[in-house]
Structure formats: C-alpha cells, structure tokens
Design a protein around this motif. Structure first.
Motif, PDB file in Angstrom:
ATOM      1  N   PHE A 135    -106.491  21.157 -64.215  1.00  0.00           N
ATOM      2  CA  PHE A 135    -107.562  21.323 -63.235  1.00  0.00           C
ATOM      3  C   PHE A 135    -109.123  20.675 -64.017  1.00  0.00           C
ATOM      4  O   PHE A 135    -109.921  21.658 -63.685  1.00  0.00           O
ATOM      5  CB  PHE A 135    -107.766  22.328 -62.269  1.00  0.00           C
ATOM      6  N   SER A 136    -109.069  19.888 -64.595  1.00  0.00           N
ATOM      7  CA  SER A 136    -110.529  19.398 -65.363  1.00  0.00           C
ATOM      8  C   SER A 136    -110.401  17.988 -65.520  1.00  0.00           C
ATOM      9  O   SER A 136    -109.372  17.293 -65.172  1.00  0.00           O
ATOM     10  CB  SER A 136    -110.438  19.910 -66.680  1.00  0.00           C
ATOM     11  N   GLU A 150    -101.370  13.872 -54.392  1.00  0.00           N
ATOM     12  CA  GLU A 150    -101.820  14.511 -55.643  1.00  0.00           C
ATOM     13  C   GLU A 150    -101.981  15.852 -55.391  1.00  0.00           C
ATOM     14  O   GLU A 150    -102.153  16.756 -56.406  1.00  0.00           O
ATOM     15  CB  GLU A 150    -103.112  13.732 -56.025  1.00  0.00           C
ATOM     16  N   LEU A 151    -102.203  16.394 -53.883  1.00  0.00           N
ATOM     17  CA  LEU A 151    -102.299  17.766 -53.887  1.00  0.00           C
ATOM     18  C   LEU A 151    -100.959  18.517 -53.455  1.00  0.00           C
ATOM     19  O   LEU A 151    -101.183  19.933 -53.465  1.00  0.00           O
ATOM     20  CB  LEU A 151    -103.154  17.684 -52.345  1.00  0.00           C
ATOM     21  N   VAL A 152     -99.909  17.891 -53.578  1.00  0.00           N
ATOM     22  CA  VAL A 152     -98.498  18.503 -53.279  1.00  0.00           C
ATOM     23  C   VAL A 152     -97.556  18.413 -54.168  1.00  0.00           C
ATOM     24  O   VAL A 152     -96.508  18.894 -54.322  1.00  0.00           O
ATOM     25  CB  VAL A 152     -98.015  17.998 -51.858  1.00  0.00           C
ATOM     26  N   HIS A 153     -97.803  17.672 -55.563  1.00  0.00           N
ATOM     27  CA  HIS A 153     -97.018  17.505 -56.490  1.00  0.00           C
ATOM     28  C   HIS A 153     -97.597  17.895 -57.899  1.00  0.00           C
ATOM     29  O   HIS A 153     -98.836  17.324 -57.909  1.00  0.00           O
ATOM     30  CB  HIS A 153     -96.373  16.043 -56.642  1.00  0.00           C
ATOM     31  N   SER A 154     -97.216  18.717 -58.641  1.00  0.00           N
ATOM     32  CA  SER A 154     -97.737  19.117 -59.839  1.00  0.00           C
ATOM     33  C   SER A 154     -96.875  19.757 -60.867  1.00  0.00           C
ATOM     34  O   SER A 154     -95.809  20.203 -60.171  1.00  0.00           O
ATOM     35  CB  SER A 154     -99.027  19.853 -59.661  1.00  0.00           C
ATOM     36  N   SER A 155     -97.253  19.895 -61.896  1.00  0.00           N
ATOM     37  CA  SER A 155     -96.452  20.803 -63.045  1.00  0.00           C
ATOM     38  C   SER A 155     -97.543  21.246 -63.861  1.00  0.00           C
ATOM     39  O   SER A 155     -98.429  20.680 -64.168  1.00  0.00           O
ATOM     40  CB  SER A 155     -95.528  19.745 -63.817  1.00  0.00           C
ATOM     41  N   THR A 156     -97.283  22.770 -64.317  1.00  0.00           N
ATOM     42  CA  THR A 156     -98.028  23.271 -65.217  1.00  0.00           C
ATOM     43  C   THR A 156     -98.237  22.509 -66.713  1.00  0.00           C
ATOM     44  O   THR A 156     -99.412  22.209 -67.057  1.00  0.00           O
ATOM     45  CB  THR A 156     -97.231  24.621 -65.727  1.00  0.00           C
TER      46      THR A 156
END
Ligand code: F0G
Length: 526
Positions: A85-86, A371-377
């Motif tokens: 988140f940057s 982009e708001l519903v898919h992510s990984s650490t």
C-alpha cells in the motif's frame, strides 16, 4: 554418521522415498550456470549438469552473477521489500517494460494491466478470477440493457402505444392471459434469465494442459490424478483437443444460451435475445510443458483464436513455462499469431532467486475494481520486481541477444536430440519443442523384455528410472514431464555450451543402447 540421516524425514517423506527408488534423492549444495553440485558419500562436491533448469525457471542459469549482484545491491541498500500500500515505482517500471516488449512482439499498442502474484498457479487464478469478474459484470450489463427494453415495452403496452402479438406468447410458451397481457411474459423472461444467469461459468482448457495445482487452477489442469479428488472445490472446466474446430463448436452448442428481454418495434412488442456470456475463458499453453512438451501448431493456434474472436471468449495464454525467452521471444504465443486477452508469466521472471509472477490483462477487458478484491501480502514486493526488471533488461539488451541465443542454442540442442533419434528410431519416438524447451520421447517400454525396464514402465516410473541413470551414471539431471513419463524434458539456460550438449549426447546414446539391447542390469540407480 551423516547428521542429516539422524533427522526423521517429515517434509514429504513419501515423495522422498519415490525419488530414492530411482536414486534421485541427492542433496545439491551449490549451483552456478547449468551446473549443480551434489555432495557425495565422502562429503565432496560433484558437479551435475542440470538440464531440468528449475522446471524452466532458470533462463539465465543458477545464481547468475549479474542477477546475484543486483540482489546483493538491493539487500545491501536495505531496499524495503515489504512496503504494501505505497507507491511502487519498480512495479510501474516492470509493467511498462513488459508492455514495451509485448507490444513489439504482438505489433499492438493496447496496454496490458499487471496484477502481480507469487507463483505460476496464483497468476493463473488471478486471470481466472478477473475473467469471471468481467463475465459477471458483462452479464449484469446485458441483463440491465434487456430490462430497460422490457420496461419500455411495459410502458408502451400500458399507454396503449403497443400491442402484444401472439408470436411473443409462442416464443415463450405462455398463453395470452385475461388480464395484464405482459404479466406472464415478464414472469417467464425473469424466470429464464434467473436460471441462465445462475449457471456456473465454463472454462475451456486443452487436453494435456497444465495450469497449476491450487484449488481453482487444478481444475484447469488435465491430468485426472491431480484434478478429480478436488473436483468439488473448483471451477467447471471442459477439456478440448488441440486442432479441432468441430470439438469447440460441439462444446459451444452444448453450453450456449441466451438472455431474454422485450422491446417495441412498430407498435408491437417483440422478444429480444442476447447471447449469454457463459464462457469464463479459454486457457492454453503455447507449448505444453508438464504435459509432454507439445507445441501448438499454427493451425491449432488459428482455430483457438478464431473461436475466441467469434464468441467473445477471453483467451488466457499461460506463458509460465514457455515465456521469458525460453522459445526465443518473451511470449512463445507471439510466434504463433495468438493474441491473448490475458497472459500469465512466472518461473524465470524471478531470475532464479525471487518468487514472482504476473497476470496481464488487456485494456478492453480490464476491470479496475479487480484491484480492490485481489491481493497477496507478498505480491509486487520490491525485491522480486527489481530482480524481474533485471531479467527483462538481460533478455532485451543488445537488440535481444538473449532471445536469439535461446533460439540458436535450442536449435543446436534439438539437432543433437534428432541425431540420437535418427540413430535409435526403435527406441526414440519423437523429439519435440521450441527453443530451449525440448522433449525427447521414448517408445513405450511396458512390453519390454527386461523385467526391470518393463516393471518401471508398467508402474509409470520409466522416465524417472532413466533420469536416475542419467544422474547416477552420467551426472546429468533431467526429469520426465510428470503427465507424460516417457518424455524427458530439457530446459537448460541460454548459457548452454556445445560441450554440455556433447555430454548429453553421450549419455542419451548410452541410454538408447541399454534400451535397444534390453540391458536393464546396466542401469545405475544409486
Ligand atoms: N502453468 C504452467 C504452464 C506450468 O508449467 C506451471 C508449473 C504452472 C502453471 C504452475 O506454476 O508451480 O509456480 O504454481 N509447472 C511445473 C512443471 C510444476 O512441472 O512444469 P507454479
């Protein structure tokens, strides 16, 4: 005592046992270029020529000095690896570089948006999820448009500016009612649309294909042993053979359907139909890897592209193994005239050091809300992005020298494999592949004279036994493709030398002589 042997094996002991049965459970302690070093019984390092190439993840070899230097620089410079988140200029640059090369290869300028992930299967699942989001949104848009027409029809009938002809009732199998003439019509349309929209999407994939082993992706992987125990967990896939437009047409005829609505035409209500977007996507590898090194022919590719274009079915091109230079271009599919709606890249993207993958989707399909519903650490981390940028720089520098090297070295390797095949047509069935992604298929040995060879073939272990001999007798590492165990695969780096090709020739010749003479006792498996 070897200190390692004192520890109980709890890290996949069954698999270790299987490897041990063919003498493949060796420990590698160092790697550089196309060489791995195993530790022998006296604790000394012995070089092994590695043709497995990390299952295709090492286009520049083990611990390539330039990539290692870049990794050191990043670590010495304390690059913040996890700064989720940057702003992430390295990911921006990586996406731009991928686009630049893809545009050049495909001759297009439409942007491809990037979603980063950590493994091949994850990139596939990101593409499948994106395609499903897009399909659901397209379905919603179609239903909304149809509902608008139905509303116009209702208003026109109510104010007397339109009538409902018999054809409307006939179309829907309803009777003209005594009261509101549109009530049963709209009820039937609503019912049918509801039923249609509730259908599971269908994903098309090729027979022999491999797209990963996670819950979703394994349902798109053809090998039943991997797939069927988990069928209840995943997406609905239909497998189609390569090169058959008829087979595709049959599947489409079985799965297709329409969404319904009403409209007014010249004072009469009529039923309108929109094709229901039932196909989530069509997944394919330009060169099937795990399935036995099977390249698509130009004709196969054309059939798929035409089907996708004609029926608005997104193409997900899995370049996880074939991409990043392995066949002489960033995308193997670009040599076949295929235009992906999605591309998945992984393996060599991480330069042999990082775990990185990326899903690319073309702008016309792109849905920003994904982009708001898919992510990984871990995805899009600075370390793997910087390493991937280095890999792209190394591939593309000097006018794409590494791409040309992959083609040239691949041709040299393939020429040698063909030479062995020509000398042993009774033993070797076929040599296949493109660039540095080559397969060497043996004839079936399940009826072999020698019991050791016959039993290995009967138990599905033939390729592993040959790999065991190549390792223990010739210090050459390779494996069969897991779903086609008579095919050995060769995926060395672009650094492959003539001397290394010569060593493989000698080793394969020995294997072929053993098989021709049915001298199974000469196989060295420890
Ligand atoms: N797609 C293709 C074409 C692959 O070859 C692989 C992996 C995957 C997806 C999954 O990637 O392992 O990073 O999740 N292929 C390996 C093989 C395992 O045997 O070639 P992953």
């Amino acid at each position: 005592m070897n200190p390692e042997s004192a520890v109980v094996e709890l890290a996949e002991p069954y698999l270790r046992g299987l490897l041990a049965s063919a003498g493949l459970d060796v420990e590698y302690v160092r790697g550089e270029g196309n060489t791995l070093y195993r530790r022998d019984a006296n604790g000394r390092e012995t070089p092994v020529l590695d043709y497995a190439g990390g299952y295709g993840s090492l286009i520049f070899g083990h611990n390539n000095p330039e990539i290692v230097a870049r990794a050191r620089e990043l670590l010495d410079g304390s690059v913040p690896v996890h700064a989720q988140f940057s702003a992430h200029p390295y990911a921006t640059r990586l996406a731009a570089e991928l686009n630049r090369i893809i545009h050049r290869e495909l001759g297009v300028d439409e942007p491809y948006y990037a979603t980063f992930a950590n493994s091949g299967a994850e990139a596939i699942e990101a593409a499948v999820k994106h395609a499903e989001l897009d399909r659901v949104l397209r379905q919603g848009e179609a239903l909304e448009e149809l509902a608008g027409g139905t509303e116009r029809a209702r208003a026109a009938v109510a104010d007397g500016s339109a009538t409902v002809p018999d054809a409307v009732y006939a179309h829907l199998g309803t009777a003209r009612p005594a009261g509101d003439p549109l009530a049963p019509v709209i009820e039937e349309i609503t019912r049918r649309n509801g039923e249609r929209a509730a259908r599971e999407p269908v994903f098309l994939a090729l027979e022999g294909g491999f797209h990963g082993k996670l819950m979703g992706s394994v349902q798109l992987t053809h090998n039943e042993a991997y797939r069927t125990p988990f069928a209840a967990l995943g997406v609905r896939a239909r497998f189609v053979p390569r090169g058959s437009a008829e087979a595709l047409e049959r599947v489409r005829a079985e799965e297709r359907g329409v969404l319904l609505g009403l409209d007014v035409d010249n004072g009469e209500v009529r039923v309108v139909e929109r094709e229901h977007p039932v196909f989530g996507a069509f997944l394919l590898e330009p060169v099937q890897g795990e399935g036995g090194i099977q390249p698509l022919s130009d004709q196969d590719a054309r059939i798929i592209q035409e089907f996708a274009d004609a029926h608005d079915c997104p193409l997900v091109i899995d370049e996880i193994q074939s991409g990043l230079g392995r066949t002489g271009s960033l995308l193997a599919s670009s040599q076949m005239g295929l235009r992906g709606d999605y591309f998945a890249l992984a393996k060599s993207l991480g330069g042999g050091l990082a775990k990185a993958s990326v899903m690319l989707v073309r702008e016309t399909r792109y849905r920003a809300q994904f982009e708001l519903v898919h992510s990984s650490t871990f995805a899009k981390d600075a370390f793997s992005c910087h390493i991937a940028l280095k890999v792209l720089e190394m591939l593309d520098r000097d006018g794409g020298r590494a791409f040309r090297q992959a083609t040239e070295r691949g041709t040299a390797l393939q020429t040698m494999l063909e030479k062995v095949r020509t000398s042993f047509p009774d033993v070797v069935k076929e040599v296949r592949g493109r660039g540095l992604m080559l397969g060497f298929e043996f004839h079936d040995q399940s009826e072999a004279e020698h019991p050791a060879i016959r039993e290995a073939a009967g138990g599905g272990l033939f390729g592993y036994v040959i790999a065991g001999h190549l390792l223990n007798r010739h210090s050459i590492r390779t494996f069969p493709t897991a779903s086609a165990v008579n095919t050995l695969r060769f995926e060395p780096s672009v650094l492959l030398t003539d001397e290394e090709i010569g060593r493989l020739e000698e080793a394969l010749t020995d294997v072929c002589v053993i098989l021709r003479e049915q001298a199974g006792e000469r196989l060295v498996l420890s």
